[in-house]
Design a protein around this motif. Structure first.
Motif, short mmCIF file in Angstrom:
data_model
loop_
_atom_site.label_atom_id
_atom_site.label_comp_id
_atom_site.label_asym_id
_atom_site.label_seq_id
_atom_site.Cartn_x
_atom_site.Cartn_y
_atom_site.Cartn_z
N ASP A 14 105.66 16.70 -25.90
CA ASP A 14 105.40 15.72 -26.01
C ASP A 14 106.21 14.98 -26.09
O ASP A 14 107.23 14.97 -26.79
CB ASP A 14 104.24 15.80 -26.72
N ARG A 126 105.98 8.96 -19.26
CA ARG A 126 104.64 10.01 -20.19
C ARG A 126 105.91 9.75 -21.95
O ARG A 126 105.66 9.50 -22.54
CB ARG A 126 105.74 11.37 -19.67
N ARG A 130 102.28 6.70 -22.79
CA ARG A 130 101.55 8.39 -23.87
C ARG A 130 102.09 8.28 -24.99
O ARG A 130 100.99 8.63 -25.79
CB ARG A 130 102.03 9.91 -22.89
N GLU A 145 91.91 14.11 -22.25
CA GLU A 145 92.83 14.98 -21.33
C GLU A 145 92.42 15.93 -21.10
O GLU A 145 92.70 17.47 -19.76
CB GLU A 145 94.23 15.32 -22.75
N ALA A 175 100.48 11.92 -16.18
CA ALA A 175 101.42 11.43 -17.30
C ALA A 175 100.46 10.78 -18.71
O ALA A 175 101.12 11.62 -19.32
CB ALA A 175 102.76 10.94 -17.17
N GLY A 178 98.46 14.23 -20.02
CA GLY A 178 99.96 15.52 -20.21
C GLY A 178 99.85 16.45 -19.21
O GLY A 178 100.32 17.68 -19.48
N TYR A 184 102.77 18.55 -11.01
CA TYR A 184 102.16 16.91 -10.70
C TYR A 184 103.08 17.09 -9.47
O TYR A 184 102.75 16.28 -8.38
CB TYR A 184 102.91 16.69 -11.65
#
Length: 256
Positions: A14, A126, A130, A145, A175, A178, A184
């Motif tokens: 992350d 992301r 995020r 999520e 994004a 997660g 993707y």
């Protein structure tokens, strides 16, 4: 002891938990936004029209004939950048791919370039958005999520096939929730095939009209290729209703 709600949906990859500085994480997205602003200020989106395509047809065709590999690479780059910065009117490039490269090569170019542009937006979002969402929504985002990840592939494929959702939003949403990069990219590549095929087929059908120096009008849409493309768009438009109907029937069968 259970981890705090805000960290339950994180993983070591992350952007919120890596060692990069916030400014560095935001840099790619900032570059995309700046590129879009420059493109709009320079009126680049006004060049993405059938009139401009007709006007530059001979020049572009000549370039493709003399430097085919460079032309293909350049077209892919322009297309990918247009998708990455969400330039308005970029869908015309799919038509242009059909006009200049035909259905088969044009479709391959669009799939590669569109996927590359979508992945660029995904990575930028992301890294920048995020962490911001995690910081301000915490447990709420984690709960959303969790639900998304259970059926992430199905959700994303459904959104790709639906022509009503802006491409940019479909790129950003996974994004924020997660989704991993490789799934993707794979689902994006598969999901854009029907729409890309429709637009490239439309472009191939308009190729002769544009080559003659005429801006296409409604009368030019009555070709086999273009009618097939329009039929494809109609089918795509009906997909959401079809999926909802199938889900409703399955739910009804499961009830006692």
């Amino acid at each position: 002891m259970d981890p705090p709600p805000m960290t339950m949906c994180r993983n070591p990859r992350d952007p919120e938990t890596d060692g990069r500085r916030p400014l560095l994480r935001c840099l790619p997205l900032a570059i995309l936004v700046a590129a879009l602003a420059l493109a709009l200020a320079g009126g680049l989106h006004h060049q993405l029209t059938l009139e401009a395509l007709t006007r530059h047809h001979d020049r572009i065709t000549g370039l493709i004939e003399t430097h085919p590999l460079a032309a293909i690479a350049g077209f892919c780059l322009v297309y990918a950048v247009s998708v990455a910065i969400s330039l308005p009117g970029a869908a015309l490039l799919s038509l242009a791919a059909g006009v200049f490269f035909g259905v088969q090569l044009g479709l391959a170019i669009v799939l590669v370039a569109a996927t590359a542009g979508a992945v660029t937006v995904f990575l930028a979002a992301r890294g920048a958005l995020r962490p911001l969402m995690l910081r301000h929504t915490g447990a709420k985002l984690c709960r959303m999520e969790t639900g998304f990840r259970r059926n992430a592939t199905s959700y994303l494929l459904f959104l790709r096939l639906m022509p009503v959702f802006p491409f940019f939003l479909v790129n950003v949403a996974p994004a924020l929730f997660g989704m991993r990069l490789l799934p993707y990219a794979a689902v994006t590549l598969i999901g854009i095939v029907p729409g890309a095929l429709v637009y490239v087929s439309l472009g191939a059908g308009l190729g002769q009209v544009i080559a003659e120096g005429r801006v296409p009008d409604l009368a030019d849409l009555m070709t086999v290729e273009i009618m097939a493309g329009l039929s494809g768009l109609a089918v795509l438009a009906l997909l959401p209703a079809l999926v909802s109907h199938v889900k409703a029937r399955r739910a009804a069968r499961r009830r006692p």
